[in-house]
Design an enzyme around this catalytic site. Structure first.
Site, short mmCIF file in Angstrom:
data_model
loop_
_atom_site.label_atom_id
_atom_site.label_comp_id
_atom_site.label_asym_id
_atom_site.label_seq_id
_atom_site.Cartn_x
_atom_site.Cartn_y
_atom_site.Cartn_z
N SER A 33 0.89 -1.19 -0.13
CA SER A 33 0.06 0.16 0.00
C SER A 33 0.89 1.15 -0.08
O SER A 33 2.21 1.24 0.19
CB SER A 33 -1.01 -0.03 1.24
OG SER A 33 0.02 0.00 2.46
N LYS A 34 0.13 2.27 0.12
CA LYS A 34 1.16 3.80 0.04
C LYS A 34 2.00 3.84 1.25
O LYS A 34 3.24 4.38 0.98
CB LYS A 34 0.24 4.90 -0.09
CG LYS A 34 -0.63 4.92 -1.54
CD LYS A 34 -1.40 6.37 -1.59
CE LYS A 34 -1.98 6.56 -2.89
NZ LYS A 34 -2.93 7.89 -2.97
N ARG A 35 1.57 3.18 2.38
CA ARG A 35 2.37 3.42 3.44
C ARG A 35 3.79 2.49 3.41
O ARG A 35 4.92 2.92 3.98
CB ARG A 35 1.66 3.05 4.97
CG ARG A 35 1.23 1.48 4.75
CD ARG A 35 0.27 1.56 6.22
NE ARG A 35 -0.14 0.01 6.01
CZ ARG A 35 0.50 -0.93 6.72
NH1 ARG A 35 1.55 -0.78 7.43
NH2 ARG A 35 -0.10 -2.43 6.89
N HIS A 36 3.55 1.42 2.66
CA HIS A 36 4.72 0.56 2.33
C HIS A 36 5.70 1.11 1.28
O HIS A 36 6.87 0.84 1.23
CB HIS A 36 4.49 -0.65 1.96
CG HIS A 36 3.55 -1.36 3.00
ND1 HIS A 36 2.26 -1.79 2.55
CD2 HIS A 36 3.95 -2.03 4.22
CE1 HIS A 36 1.74 -2.71 3.85
NE2 HIS A 36 2.71 -2.44 4.81
N GLY A 37 5.04 1.90 0.17
CA GLY A 37 5.85 2.49 -0.81
C GLY A 37 5.27 2.31 -2.32
O GLY A 37 5.85 2.46 -3.33
#
Length: 476
Positions: free
Chosen positions: A240-244
């Site tokens: 997801s966006k929090r992972h990259g």
């Protein structure tokens, strides 16, 4: 057989990191085998496809250095060709009109749910005569898929994957309004483009069985499949966006080099022994599907940062200067000239050794371009108290005697001065860094003195320590 691969994104958003890896693998496979790498923009969803997304995808591929062969194919331009294939299958008895109403399809789904069965079309119009069609219903065209036996996908990553045909329903090829479905368009385009190998995420594995049935119905050769496990976050969860899971342009703006991104993405799902740093030329030479893994890979910013740092250290100095000059020109609101470039080039071996991103490199170089007297950050100014300024004045006198002005002599001179002041070197280095750069962070202090040279070093110290015959901060 000449290898032809393709990357076929839908232009409904940016080129995300998973898509970039898919493109890279297809590009490397084609280049390794001396084949072609094609781009197809799957823009048949007109409501969600945007020109901005198309531009972002193409620019992202360009930044990564993934050049394609031939013109970009836009799927929406081939709609009539896709529809003609559906009509050809209909004429050959390999497809049929289905007159189910939306209400019937909804009832079908609810019944399957209630009975705990998989939700699929029950084939009720498969063998019925169109003369029985209800009035006012625009029919869809469905593939008359095999009901018995199995469909086997020979996958170079997953191995042989078997699907029972009684679990695959008669998929829609042409909607009631005459527009082709994604499944039909993909198969027709892959055939017409001569695609021989399809590398994509394993979330498309179920699609492969349906697409294989359509290839067989048209008596077309089925491309070789390679379904790659998806990228997960560091915690093992879906990326997801929090992972990259960001757009490629975000990584560019964060200061990652495209060659570092290629290397990092390559290692997310493919391996060559214990090699970690792999140049693009080596990747083209070594890449093949037998190096693709079956397990999901994990995105790790720390590993990416370390790899990017290594690529920056080994990069050509002129290449790095060209990257940071636009940022520096924007920071100081002026055009940089040849003198600025020459100074940056001479300093780059010292500047690039400890940075992880290009903006950090530009920030480290700002002190070279800044006009004197330097603009001080609040933190740097806070280090230049009365005691520090007096000490810098004594340092100014001592440094005039160092000869030659070279790295070894600079380091020894600073250590000798620290000893004479009965202080640790850091107590000297911190205010000196503030005076010479206007900041509290910079390349190593010995490097800063070496980069600036004797005259500039002494001049910058004088700027903050001596004015009007008294020791003071410039501007007080």
């Amino acid at each position: 057989m000449s290898v032809v691969t393709r990357f076929a994104p839908s232009p409904t958003g940016f080129l995300h990191i998973g898509g970039a890896r898919t493109a890279l693998f297809n590009w490397l496979f084609a280049r390794h085998h001396g084949g072609k790498f094609l781009i197809r923009i799957e823009d048949t969803d007109r409501a969600r496809s945007t020109p901005e997304a198309m531009t972002a995808i193409v620019e992202g591929l360009d930044w990564l250095g993934l050049d394609h062969d031939g013109d970009i194919v836009y799927q929406s331009q081939n709609i009539e060709r896709h529809a003609s294939v559906a009509r050809e299958l209909l004429a050959d008895g390999k497809a049929y009109y289905c007159y189910c109403t939306p209400e019937e399809l909804a009832e079908m789904r609810e019944k399957a749910k209630a009975e705990g069965r998989s939700i699929k079309y029950d084939g009720r119009w498969r063998d019925r005569d169109p003369s029985e069609a209800p009035a006012g219903v625009d029919p869809v065209i469905r593939l008359k898929a095999p009901r018995d036996g199995k469909t086997v996908i020979e996958d170079s990553v997953q191995g042989d994957v078997t699907f029972r045909n009684d679990q695959l329903d008669d998929m829609v090829l042409l909607r009631g309004d005459g527009t082709p479905t994604y499944m039909l368009s993909v198969v027709v385009d892959d055939h017409d483009m001569g695609v021989t190998h399809i590398m994509r995420g394993d979330d498309h594995l179920n699609n492969a069985a349906r697409q294989a049935q359509l290839f067989n119905a048209m008596d077309w050769n089925i491309p070789e499949f390679a379904h790659i496990p998806l990228i997960h976050g560091g915690d093992g969860a879906k990326l997801s966006k929090r992972h990259g899971a960001l757009g490629v342009e975000a990584y560019r703006d964060m200061g990652y080099l495209p060659e570092a991104m290629r290397n990092y993405l390559l290692r997310l799902g493919w391996s060559h022994g214990d090699d970690e740093v792999i140049s693009t030329n080596q990747a083209v030479e070594w890449f093949d599907s037998d190096g693709l893994g079956k397990s999901p890979s994990r995105f790790d910013f720390k590993k990416l940062d370390n790899l990017n740092s290594q690529y920056i250290r080994e990069a050509d100095d002129k290449y790095l200067v060209d990257l940071i000059m636009p940022d520096l020109a924007k920071t100081f609101d002026r055009e940089l000239d040849g003198g600025d470039e020459e100074q940056l080039l001479s300093a780059m071996p010292h500047l690039k050794g400890r940075v992880k991103h290009i903006p950090e490199l530009a920030e480290n170089a700002e002190f070279l371009i800044d006009n004197r007297p330097l603009t001080m950050s609040d933190e740097a100014a806070g280090l230049l108290d009365e005691e520090a300024l007096a000490r810098l004045g004594r340092f100014h006198l001592a440094a005039q005697l160092w000869s030659p002005w070279a790295s070894e002599e600079i380091e020894q001179g600073m250590r000798d001065f620290a000893d004479s002041e009965a202080l640790k070197l850091g107590k000297i280095a911190q205010p000196l860094r503030a005076a010479l750069t206007g900041r509290t962070k910079s390349p190593g202090i010995f490097d800063v003195l070496a980069i600036l040279g004797r005259e500039e070093t002494l001049g910058r110290i004088a700027d903050v320590t001596f004015e009007g015959g008294e020791w003071s901060k410039s501007g007080d």
